[in-house]
Design a protein around this motif. Structure first.
Motif, short mmCIF file in Angstrom:
data_model
loop_
_atom_site.label_atom_id
_atom_site.label_comp_id
_atom_site.label_asym_id
_atom_site.label_seq_id
_atom_site.Cartn_x
_atom_site.Cartn_y
_atom_site.Cartn_z
N LEU A 86 2.68 -0.66 -15.94
CA LEU A 86 2.40 -1.97 -15.33
C LEU A 86 3.45 -2.94 -15.36
O LEU A 86 3.94 -3.80 -15.05
CB LEU A 86 1.72 -3.36 -16.90
N LEU A 87 4.85 -2.47 -16.42
CA LEU A 87 6.04 -3.24 -16.08
C LEU A 87 6.45 -2.13 -14.31
O LEU A 87 7.07 -3.01 -13.39
CB LEU A 87 6.85 -2.79 -16.92
N ILE A 88 6.02 -1.48 -13.75
CA ILE A 88 6.22 -0.71 -12.70
C ILE A 88 6.01 -1.26 -11.56
O ILE A 88 6.47 -1.34 -10.70
CB ILE A 88 5.82 0.65 -13.52
N TYR A 95 8.17 -5.66 -4.91
CA TYR A 95 8.90 -5.51 -3.69
C TYR A 95 8.01 -5.62 -2.40
O TYR A 95 8.49 -5.30 -1.29
CB TYR A 95 9.34 -4.35 -4.08
N SER A 96 6.47 -5.39 -2.32
CA SER A 96 6.02 -5.15 -1.34
C SER A 96 5.52 -6.45 -0.87
O SER A 96 5.15 -5.79 0.52
CB SER A 96 4.55 -4.73 -1.78
N HIS A 97 5.81 -7.87 -1.12
CA HIS A 97 6.03 -8.54 -0.18
C HIS A 97 6.84 -8.76 0.71
O HIS A 97 6.32 -9.07 2.19
CB HIS A 97 6.20 -9.89 -1.20
N GLN A 98 7.88 -7.77 1.01
CA GLN A 98 8.89 -8.00 2.06
C GLN A 98 8.73 -6.70 2.85
O GLN A 98 9.26 -6.41 3.91
CB GLN A 98 9.76 -8.14 1.59
N TYR A 109 -5.03 -3.45 -0.46
CA TYR A 109 -3.90 -3.02 -0.51
C TYR A 109 -3.74 -3.10 -1.96
O TYR A 109 -3.44 -2.37 -2.90
CB TYR A 109 -2.43 -2.95 -0.08
N TYR A 110 -3.91 -4.47 -2.82
CA TYR A 110 -3.52 -5.00 -4.20
C TYR A 110 -4.86 -4.50 -4.71
O TYR A 110 -4.59 -4.50 -6.09
CB TYR A 110 -3.73 -7.19 -3.89
N PHE A 111 -6.35 -4.96 -4.23
CA PHE A 111 -6.89 -4.00 -4.60
C PHE A 111 -7.05 -2.20 -4.90
O PHE A 111 -7.39 -2.28 -6.29
CB PHE A 111 -8.53 -3.98 -4.08
N PRO A 239 3.32 4.27 2.68
CA PRO A 239 5.20 3.43 2.48
C PRO A 239 5.62 3.45 1.12
O PRO A 239 5.02 3.71 0.19
CB PRO A 239 4.70 1.80 2.77
N ILE A 240 6.77 3.42 1.23
CA ILE A 240 7.86 3.23 0.25
C ILE A 240 7.47 2.74 -1.12
O ILE A 240 7.27 3.21 -1.98
CB ILE A 240 9.29 2.64 0.04
N PRO A 241 6.49 1.58 -1.19
CA PRO A 241 6.20 1.29 -2.45
C PRO A 241 5.14 1.99 -2.90
O PRO A 241 4.65 2.03 -4.12
CB PRO A 241 5.23 -0.34 -2.02
N ILE A 242 4.29 2.41 -2.14
CA ILE A 242 3.07 3.46 -2.63
C ILE A 242 3.54 4.89 -2.85
O ILE A 242 3.49 5.14 -3.81
CB ILE A 242 1.98 3.66 -1.72
N ILE A 243 4.69 5.12 -2.85
CA ILE A 243 5.38 6.39 -2.91
C ILE A 243 5.80 6.52 -4.18
O ILE A 243 5.77 7.02 -5.26
CB ILE A 243 6.60 6.63 -2.59
N ALA A 244 6.49 5.02 -4.44
CA ALA A 244 7.43 4.80 -6.09
C ALA A 244 5.90 4.87 -7.02
O ALA A 244 6.11 5.24 -7.74
CB ALA A 244 7.66 3.33 -5.53
#
Length: 337
Positions: A86-88, A95-98, A109-111, A239-244
């Motif tokens: 949950l923290l991650i 970070y995804s906002h930008q 995406y958020y769903f 994209p990077i947020p999804i990879i993370a």
């Protein structure tokens, strides 16, 4: 108090449901998802403290007696993994906002993130093997969405391979679950541990078959050698947020499943299991190192470093003793972050 252990799971699910009705309003979606995950993290932190002070908590859903009930089972390992996930996710969402792009934010995406985390945390918390499969499917379906959202060519190409591999492993997972139920009459993990000690004769051969099947399923999910072939391409595409999120959470569910189920079910054959897991883990580390050295692309290097970490974590888990497991858990949490 035991009812609170399921609350983080309920909050992330309700967050996903709420996002469906928000429509194509990205700024409202940001507020909804950040509120939901912040609240879930606070409850999870309280649960972690309570479990640290009072020990493992269980919740039987539907008022059925064990082993027939659906059991939510949260010990320190489960509570730590839920809290860290949950923290991650909260950090990645900020970070995804930008970085993720308004096009993806307007749609699902958020769903997709909310449902994926619901499935991941459900897998960490369940005490029932069939519901482990169910939660696997929840986060896998969400990951399919996250992998293709945006519709770039490389995403669509890699999603086909990713979906086919996971459909195959899901089929083997169901088959293995059915075989275990046929010889034990239960799918409760604690009850399976007791029933396995009583098996003999032909049933022991089925146990070996289920071990091979579950190793195939969980090793594929975790990205172990030689079943990692799908991982570099699939994780490179989004994209990077999804990879993370994929690297921190999805592969770790496969690792957790190996740690939890193998230590419970197959401890009587620990030497064979230990040797098998250690060999595969070492080969995973070697191939991950070769891949990381071979590329100049930072995303590829990160992805192959995920594989290296999987191998290191599972070497500790393969030892099937206290020190090995403690080291494995410590490194697992560290690597997720």
């Amino acid at each position: 108090m035991s009812n609170l252990i399921i609350v983080p799971l309920v909050i992330t699910f309700l967050t996903a449901v709420t996002l469906i009705f928000v429509g194509h309003r990205p700024y409202v979606k940001r507020k909804v998802v950040l509120t939901g995950f912040s609240l879930a993290l606070l409850v999870s932190l309280y649960n972690l403290y309570h479990i640290y002070m009072n020990g493992t908590q269980t919740l039987n859903l539907g008022s059925w007696p064990v082993p027939y009930s659906i059991v939510i089972y949260v010990d320190m390992l489960s509570a730590l993994l839920v809290t860290v996930s949950l923290l991650i996710t909260l950090i990645v969402l900020i970070y995804s906002h930008q970085s993720i792009g308004l096009h993806r934010e307007r749609y699902f995406y958020y769903f997709g993130v909310s449902m994926m985390v619901t499935g991941v945390n459900g897998a960490f918390m369940t005490g029932d093997l069939f519901n482990l499969f169910v939660f696997f499917e929840v986060f896998l379906m969400s990951s399919y969405l996250l992998l293709v959202i945006g519709g770039t060519k490389i995403q669509l190409q890699e999603s086909i391979k990713y979906i086919l591999v996971n459909l195959l492993t899901s089929a083997f997972f169901v088959l293995g679950v059915g075989m275990l139920y046929s010889i034990t009459g239960t799918l409760n993990m604690g009850d399976l541990h007791v029933k396995f000690a009583e098996l003999s004769g032909t049933n022991l051969n089925i146990v070996v078959i289920t071990f091979i099947m579950f190793l195939f399923v969980f090793a594929t999910k975790a990205g172990m050698f030689p079943l990692y072939f799908w991982l570099p391409g699939a994780y490179y595409a989004p994209p990077i947020p999804i990879i993370a999120l994929f690297g921190a959470l999805l592969t770790k569910v496969g690792v957790y499943a190996i740690m939890r189920t193998f230590s419970l079910f197959y401890s009587t054959n620990s030497e064979f299991i230990t040797q098998t897991l250690i060999v595969l883990s070492i080969l995973t580390i070697i191939m991950g190192c070769i891949g990381a050295i071979a590329y100049y692309d930072v995303k590829k290097i990160i992805i192959y470093n995920i594989m290296i970490a999987i191998g290191v974590i599972l070497i500790g888990a393969a030892m099937m003793d206290k020190n090995g497991m403690m080291g494995s858990i410590y490194y697992l949490l560290h690597d997720m972050i």
